[in-house]
Write a protein that holds these residues in place. Structure first.
Motif, PDB file in Angstrom:
ATOM      1  N   ASP A  10       0.810  -1.221   0.000  1.00 35.73           N
ATOM      2  CA  ASP A  10       0.000   0.000   0.000  1.00 35.73           C
ATOM      3  C   ASP A  10       0.844   1.272   0.000  1.00 35.73           C
ATOM      4  N   ASN A  11       0.567   2.161  -0.943  1.00 27.47           N
ATOM      5  CA  ASN A  11       1.305   3.423  -1.058  1.00 27.47           C
ATOM      6  C   ASN A  11       0.755   4.504  -0.145  1.00 27.47           C
ATOM      7  N   SER A  12      -0.427   4.285   0.449  1.00 28.21           N
ATOM      8  CA  SER A  12      -1.005   5.364   1.269  1.00 28.21           C
ATOM      9  C   SER A  12      -0.352   5.355   2.646  1.00 28.21           C
ATOM     10  N   SER A  13      -0.728   6.351   3.459  1.00 24.75           N
ATOM     11  CA  SER A  13      -0.141   6.436   4.804  1.00 24.75           C
ATOM     12  C   SER A  13      -0.947   5.608   5.804  1.00 24.75           C
ATOM     13  N   ALA A  14      -2.022   4.954   5.329  1.00 22.78           N
ATOM     14  CA  ALA A  14      -2.981   4.289   6.233  1.00 22.78           C
ATOM     15  C   ALA A  14      -2.333   3.314   7.209  1.00 22.78           C
ATOM     16  N   TRP A  15      -1.373   2.517   6.777  1.00 22.45           N
ATOM     17  CA  TRP A  15      -0.840   1.401   7.584  1.00 22.45           C
ATOM     18  C   TRP A  15       0.595   1.645   8.043  1.00 22.45           C
ATOM     19  N   ARG A  16       1.214   2.764   7.612  1.00 23.72           N
ATOM     20  CA  ARG A  16       2.671   2.912   7.801  1.00 23.72           C
ATOM     21  C   ARG A  16       3.089   2.857   9.263  1.00 23.72           C
ATOM     22  N   MET A  17       2.332   3.536  10.138  1.00 26.67           N
ATOM     23  CA  MET A  17       2.747   3.595  11.545  1.00 26.67           C
ATOM     24  C   MET A  17       2.028   2.552  12.389  1.00 26.67           C
ATOM     25  N   ASP A  18       1.292   1.651  11.740  1.00 23.89           N
ATOM     26  CA  ASP A  18       0.629   0.558  12.476  1.00 23.89           C
ATOM     27  C   ASP A  18       1.715  -0.404  12.966  1.00 23.89           C
TER      28      ASP A  18
END
Ligand code: 2RA
Length: 333
Positions: free
Chosen positions: A93-101
């Motif tokens: 995924d390129n979005s920021s949705a999961w990056r800091m999960d």
């Protein structure tokens, strides 16, 4: 090991680049599933000489692709990535949705692909401005240990998307932008404003560079402060990076290390006006590094100028490289 690959957001700037990179790198695609918004369903996409119809999200999930590469914004990723993962699809995924999960990996293959396992079904692609900076710093960090980074960015309008490119082109043609992406004119101007402002006075884009850098290097002690700026340029993002190390360095050794850093091209010969520029980074996957010089105001500190095509290594190429790494590691069905 040919496979079905879904590209979610296939008609956007990054999605289009994704298809180009998949084809260029001969990723083993048997069937492409281009997914876009409802209004684009049925639209035809050309890929490797074949015509594909844009399909709905549900149809793409039902087809159970091995990989789904997303560039469709955070809310669609939040909603749909788990639905793909539930049928066994690996989502990048390129979005920021999961990056800091904390349960999700944030991957730049040259740095931390080795952390990927068979249980990783949703993998986050870092923000473009973060990727080029950590690629440039990777081997220097291993050798001299990064302690603090002060970075100012000069980001291409392509990072915002088609609307922003259209706004710039209309303004340059002397027209009033029909559907402006920015709150101000961007032509012959710069905007110290990328994404939204947070309570601490920083923008989300600036905080992405702060937080993602720590996660990718696996070191919470690294201090980062950023100023991210939009400029009327197309070819890529540029960054002025000031980095303080724990260990003293020798400039020639830094040059040598950069020469052998995976993903980096040293472009640094100022006596001949040779330095990284967006017009030269455009369409390339390499991160161009130059203007190397010691920060004379404090010890163990280096200045560098880092330029990369934000649609390629900043997004599409990095995502495809993650898929390639997982294929090589036997993590894709
Ligand atoms: C930008 N990095 O440049 C952000 C998202 N691509 O707008």
């Amino acid at each position: 090991s040919f496979m079905k690959v879904a590209v979610v957001g296939a008609t956007g700037l990054v999605g289009t680049e994704m298809l180009k990179v998949l084809a260029e790198r001969n990723f083993p695609v048997t069937e492409l599933l281009p997914v876009a918004s409802a209004r684009s369903v049925g639209q035809e996409i050309e890929f490797q000489g074949q015509k594909y119809k844009v399909v709905s999200m549900d149809d793409a999930i039902a087809a159970r692709p091995a990989v789904a590469i997303f560039s469709a914004g955070g809310s669609i990723s939040k909603e749909e990535a788990p639905r793909f993962a539930a049928v066994g699809t690996v989502v990048i995924d390129n979005s920021s949705a999961w990056r800091m999960d904390p349960t999700k990996k944030l991957v730049v293959p040259e740095i931390n692909a080795r952390e990927l396992t068979a249980t990783d079904k949703i993998i986050a692609n870092p923000n473009c401005s973060t990727i080029q900076m950590v690629v440039a710093l990777n081997e220097l960090h291993r050798k001299f240990k990064v302690q603090r980074i002060v970075v100012s960015t000069y980001q291409s309008v392509t990072g915002t998307g088609k609307k922003a490119v259209d706004q710039l082109l209309e303004e340059r043609a002397g027209q009033e932008p029909t559907n402006p992406a920015y709150p101000h004119r961007i032509d012959l101007n710069v905007l110290p404003h990328i994404d939204v402002f947070e309570d601490n006075g920083y923008t989300k884009e600036e905080m992405k560079m702060v937080n993602e850098t720590k996660k990718i290097f696996g070191d919470d002690q690294i201090r980062v402060t950023a100023t991210t700026v939009r400029i009327p340029v197309m070819g890529g993002h540029s960054e002025a990076v000031n980095v303080e190390f724990a260990e003293e360095f020798d400039l020639d050794e830094v040059r040598e290390i950069l020469r052998r850093t995976e993903g980096v091209e040293l472009v640094d010969d100022v006596k001949n006006n040779v330095y990284p520029m967006p017009k030269d980074a455009h369409g390339k996957d390499a991160v161009l590094v130059g203007r190397l010089r010691r920060d004379e105001t404090q010890p163990r500190t280096l200045n560098m100028w880092v330029v990369a095509d934000n649609l390629r290594k900043g997004a599409a190429t990095n995502a495809v490289q993650i898929a390639e790494a997982m294929l090589k590691m036997g993590l894709l069905e």
